[in-house]
Design an enzyme around this catalytic site. Structure first.
Site, short mmCIF file in Angstrom:
data_model
loop_
_atom_site.label_atom_id
_atom_site.label_comp_id
_atom_site.label_asym_id
_atom_site.label_seq_id
_atom_site.Cartn_x
_atom_site.Cartn_y
_atom_site.Cartn_z
N ASN A 476 0.81 -1.21 0.00
CA ASN A 476 0.00 0.00 0.00
C ASN A 476 0.84 1.26 0.00
OD1 ASN A 476 -2.44 1.66 0.48
ND2 ASN A 476 -1.49 2.00 2.48
N GLU A 477 0.68 2.09 -1.01
CA GLU A 477 1.23 3.45 -1.08
C GLU A 477 2.75 3.47 -0.92
OE1 GLU A 477 -1.08 5.34 2.03
OE2 GLU A 477 -2.43 6.23 0.56
#
Ligand SMILES: *[C@@H]1O[C@H](CO)[C@@H](O)[C@H](O)[C@H]1NC(C)=O
Ligand SMILES: *[C@@H]1O[C@H](CO)[C@@H](O)[C@H](O)[C@H]1NC(C)=O
Ligand SMILES: *[C@@H]1O[C@H](CO)[C@@H](O)[C@H](O)[C@H]1NC(C)=O
Ligand SMILES: *[C@@H]1O[C@H](CO)[C@@H](O)[C@H](O)[C@H]1NC(C)=O
Ligand SMILES: *[C@@H]1O[C@H](CO)[C@@H](O)[C@H](O)[C@H]1NC(C)=O
Ligand SMILES: *[C@@H]1O[C@H](CO)[C@@H](O)[C@H](O)[C@H]1NC(C)=O
Length: 927
Positions: A476-477
């Site tokens: 994630n990210e």
């Protein structure tokens, strides 16, 4: 227990339970106790479970979700917890081998069997099988199993202090420190939407498996891969190729010679046998047996996501033989589909269609591009063992009712259980799945990488048969957020951190994914600018684009959070990209939901319980949130800037009105963005996805969710349901220039036709003379997955007496084909526009009337005296479900007939009598 079939019988009897020469004792059927140095006593325990749940069940602790128990119960996370079984009876001494099989241990566990050390584990996401044959042989009496779980926060702190552990500059490595040293759900240490319990325990089932003879095996895991012949993960599947079924079984035991493998495919529902074939080529290694068949001349019915066709499912049964003896037998329910994440460069023919240069970033199902509509799924509970099939069914029913076809299964929660993928398979919900890494840099020492590799291989194989599986993403990210933060904080160290990023997510994980599935695409990070090139024989098999961007070109997917509520409705600030995979803003849950978790005296906006459950802006340290007031302030400003300010004399009513107001702002902000992204499908960026942050709540708190912890819909889920319909009409207002544009947007696969009606009214519901200079009816044609402008004007050129006393009702009706359907379907959608923000409108009391017909079970709502904005039907506590329509605009003379879909009912009363209706007018006290 023990029988062998002849080959022919076995081929015919496809549904036999696998029990050849093996004895499987499910350890959930054994009594367990829980003990700890932190308490003086033992309590009865369950398996699967976690310490918090057993302590709650035994009455030792209160509900962990109540009040500030998240903080009060930190002692549980700081302690060791020991699960001890009763002596396990019924084992078969004459059997040759015995294995302890754990489907999941959370997380730092030391296992002993009959007083002998067996193993230590350090990965929540792996399946473990330990050979305990020699211990069992010398065990006197029935064996006892002990699983000692060390405290996760204490363990990772100790790892961090070890001089050999990697260190990162703290500027960017600060959220919930040291979680990156564990292969455990990262949000267990807290997240901006969730609590920090760091639970420990045997969170998934466990068993003792005994094999009778050499040559008997037990199936641990199955990788069923269905793809178009010749497929390569990162290239578009050729839909003219026959289907290939590659079946691979991971086993314990020993496979002797003359191994063969058959695959049987039959339709669910019809039971029709599509094919039964033996693999012509079987590969056996010490841990797996693999065979392949090709479905020449066979055309199984395809599986489609919700709204795009039927969810046709098949049973595939894999049978392994040694000579003529069946030795293993597994059935997996699956579907035939290709799903592809297209990140390839924009082609000449796409340019000729008006698509801006750059690269694609969209999904294709069975060779067709489609608009992905959905949201992000976070862990549905801080304690997975209490997540039931019923709870997930309700949630996924709400996803389908919400016109969503895709969820991004965010890392870092947990890899979803198979039953959750099964529910998604049935409902047509695509699950973009991720490896559990989030918003941090992670170690890359050999031991860590080896642990990750086992986790990746196990999970990729385990879930690959689900047609709902849409993608694997690395984390994630990390590429879009962590790398830029790292570079800013430590420019000279950056090349090292970048190399570590590539080592983990590209050099390690990508080949592991591709080796275990040919049907699924891979992206190293959730949000990226895509890749420049893929070369599977290079040490770095994918070259990411990073900052190699060009103006006027569009590449990857986008992530947008802006907590400056001054500019929430300024479209020029929304990201323009190929796909929006995260965007959102937090709001309060309803009063009914707060009442599940708070004492009555805490039911006000700035009570410490409400504030401390707002975890926006976490700070350093396990589960610490020193800046709760910042998150509260953002919601307050969002309300104050745009909506009438609730000031009710009754404090609970005022609290409820404030909670509701934050939901109105949230819903409007999401709607504004979803309309913008969907319109992008017909703009040069050819935008093909909108997944908002976040579908649902993990607990009762102010978060980005659209569905509250028990399943109650916030305003936002109703609004996203409305704006995710196939054909929508949307106003786009630039309040600085006063330009107004109205677009019709469609994600159907054929063009659609219809009319748009534009009707200006005063807020008392009277027509504005000459319709303020606006045409009343306009025809339109909108192309497949496209948008068309039907009207544009400048508000200053229109004639109305007072822009604060005006509303434009915009309704569209049209006809088109649903994807994969021959029938012509009628579509209707209604929207509205006011040339002032709600707080500035001269609203009148609409005098709404609500009635309920006990015969037809329909509620009727009518506004008698004025336009009702944000008309809101509310249902009492004790019930979960949704109104077929809610959060709508109602003009005088219009009656809405609305049903309530009951999903769960614990109320004995005639709950219908307690349904209420309100609108923007009721938000504040009026004289
Ligand atoms: C577990 O304990 C309960 C209550 O003490 C007892 O009734 C039951 O028989 C036990 N079950 C097993 C499998 O030993
Ligand atoms: C353990 O037992 C002792 C003596 O009975 C008692 O004083 C103490 O409070 C107990 N500790 C816990 C954690 O329950
Ligand atoms: C599919 O497999 C499941 C699990 O083995 C079984 O219960 C079901 O009856 C099968 N259905 C058909 C149509 O074969
Ligand atoms: C895609 O285009 C980029 C330029 O933006 C180029 O560097 C790259 O090699 C191209 N990739 C492929 C696979 O053609
Ligand atoms: C209006 O459009 C201008 C020019 O595109 C832009 O700079 C401005 O931010 C827009 N304002 C709003 C509120 O959308
Ligand atoms: C639009 O207006 C026409 C004429 O009044 C009416 O017949 C039609 O039903 C309206 N359509 C919608 C979608 O409201």
């Amino acid at each position: 227990m023990h029988f062998r079939d002849s080959l022919t019988e076995a081929v015919l009897a496809a549904n036999l339970v696998a029990s050849w020469g093996q004895h499987v004792q499910d350890l959930s059927g054994v009594n367990w106790t829980l003990s700890s140095p932190a308490i003086n006593f033992t309590v009865p325990a369950s398996l699967p479970s976690q310490a918090h749940l057993d302590l709650l069940q035994a009455g030792v602790i209160e509900d962990p979700y109540h009040g500030l128990n998240e903080i009060n119960l930190r002692w549980i996370a700081d302690a060791n917890w020991i699960y001890t079984s009763d002596p396990v009876t019924g084992l078969l001494n004459e059997y040759e081998s015995a294995w302890l099989v754990f489907e999941g241990l959370d997380t730092f566990a030391t296992v002993t069997f009959c007083g002998h050390y067996v193993a230590s584990t350090n990965n929540q996401f792996r399946q473990y099988a330990f050979d305990v044959s020699s211990i069992l042989r010398v065990c006197i009496g029935d064996p006892v199993i002990n699983i000692d779980f060390a405290s996760a926060p204490q363990t990772v702190n100790a790892i961090a202090e070890d001089p050999s552990s990697e260190e990162w500059p703290v500027e960017f490595q600060s959220q919930f420190p040291n979680r990156w040293f564990m292969r455990k759900e990262q949000s267990d240490f807290g997240w901006d939407w969730g609590p920090a319990f760091a639970p420990a325990g045997p969170w998934k089932p466990a068993s003792i498996v005994q094999l009778e003879n050499s040559g008997d095996i037990h199936v641990l895991n199955t990788d069923l891969d269905i793809y178009r012949q010749g497929n390569i993960n990162y290239l578009p599947p050729d839909q003219d190729q026959p289907w290939v079924i590659n079946a691979s079984i991971d086993y314990i035991g020993l496979l002797l010679s003359h191994i063969s493998l058959s695959i049987d495919v039959r339709g669910i529902g019809s039971g029709e046998v599509l094919t039964t074939q033996f693999s012509s080529d079987v590969t056996v290694t010490g841990t797996s047996v693999t065979g392949t068949i090709v479905l020449h001349e066979l055309s199984p019915k395809l599986w489609w996501p919700s709204g795009l066709g039927d969810q046709n499912l098949y049973n595939v049964t894999i049978t392994v033989y040694a000579g003529i003896d069946q030795i293993a037998h597994v059935t997996k329910r699956t579907g035939f589909r290709t799903i592809f994440l297209n990140q390839r460069n924009i082609t000449e023919s796409q340019l000729a269609q008006g698509i801006a240069p750059g690269a694609n970033w969209h999904f294709e199902i069975n060779g067709r591009e489609f608009y992905a509509k959905g949201s992000n799924l976070i862990p549905v509970d801080a304690f997975w063992p209490r997540v039931t099939n019923e709870k997930m069914s309700r949630l996924f029913d709400a996803v389908v009712a919400g016109n969503q076809n895709m969820l991004r299964v965010w890392s870092s929660g947990a890899y979803l259980h198979d039953f959750i993928y099964d529910l998604a398979d049935e409902r047509g919900i695509l699950l973009w799945s991720e490896f559990q890494f989030s918003d941090a840099l992670y170690p890359v020492d050999e031991e860590f990488l080896e642990n990750v590799a086992k986790e990746v291989v196990y999970n990729v194989r385990r879930v690959n048969h689900h047609p709902s599986l849409a993608l694997w993403a690395g984390g994630n990210e990390i590429e879009s957020l962590m790398l830029p933060l790292t570079e800013a904080a430590d420019p000279s160290g950056f090349p090292k951190y970048l190399a570590e990023y590539e080592r983990l997510y590209i050099s390690l994980i990508l080949p592991l994914v591709y080796q275990n599935t040919r049907s699924i695409s891979y992206s190293p990070s959730s949000t990226t600018e895509g890749y420049l090139d893929v070369n599977l024989s290079a040490p770095l098999p994918m070259t990411e684009r990073y900052k190699n961007l060009e103006p006027g070109s569009y590449f990857g997917d986008t992530d947008y959070y802006n907590y400056n509520t001054n500019v929430s409705f300024d479209y020029s600030l929304y990201p323009v990209g190929r796909f929006a995979n995260e965007f959102g803003f937090h709001s309060m849950p309803s009063l009914q939901t707060w009442q599940q978790a708070l004492d009555p005296e805490d039911l006000h906006f700035n009570s410490s319980a409400v504030m401390l459950r707002n975890h926006h802006y976490p700070s350093a340290g396990f589960g610490s949130y020193h800046n709760s007031s910042l998150g509260m302030g953002e919601m307050t400003l969002g309300v104050e800037r745009y909506y009438p300010i609730p000031e009710k004399p009754d404090s609970v009513a005022n609290f409820s009105a404030w909670c509701h107001a934050t939901q109105l702002f949230q819903a409007e902000f999401y709607k504004s963005q979803i309309q913008f992204y969907r319109r992008g499908s017909g703009m040069p960026e050819r935008q093909l996805g909108s997944l908002y942050w976040q579908l649902e709540d993990i607990w009762q708190a102010s978060t980005w969710a659209g569905i509250e912890y028990d399943g109650r819909w916030k305003v936002m889920h109703y609004v996203s349901r409305d704006i995710y319909q196939p054909i929508i009409v949307s106003p786009f207002w630039n309040y600085t220039t006063s330009d107004l544009e109205v677009y019709v947007t469609s994600d159907l696969w054929d063009s659609a036709k219809g009319t748009v009606n534009l009707t200006w009214l005063t807020l008392s519901g009277h027509p504005i003379a000459d319709n303020a200079g606006t045409p009343t009816t306009l025809p339109f044609t909108v192309g497949a997955i496209n948008t068309t402008i039907v009207y544009n004007t400048n508000i200053r050129d229109l004639n109305f007496p007072d822009p604060r006393d005006a509303i434009l009702i915009i309704s569209v009706s049209g006809q088109g084909h649903l994807p994969n359907s021959e029938d012509i379907t009628s579509f209707a959608h209604e929207n509205y526009f006011t040339p002032a923000f709600p707080k500035d409108l001269a609203i009148v009391d609409p005098q709404i009337e609500l009635s309920y017909d006990t015969q037809t079970k329909v509620f009727t709502v009518e506004a008698k005296a004025g336009v009702s904005l944000y008309t809101w039907l509310d249902y009492p506590a004790g019930l979960v479900g949704y109104f077929e329509q809610n959060a709508f605009t109602l003009v005088p003379g219009q009656k809405k007939h609305i049903r309530f879909v009951v999903q769960e009912n614990h109320s004995n009363s005639e709950w219908q009598r307690d349904v209420t209706v309100r609108s923007l007018w009721d938000q504040t006290v009026r004289d």
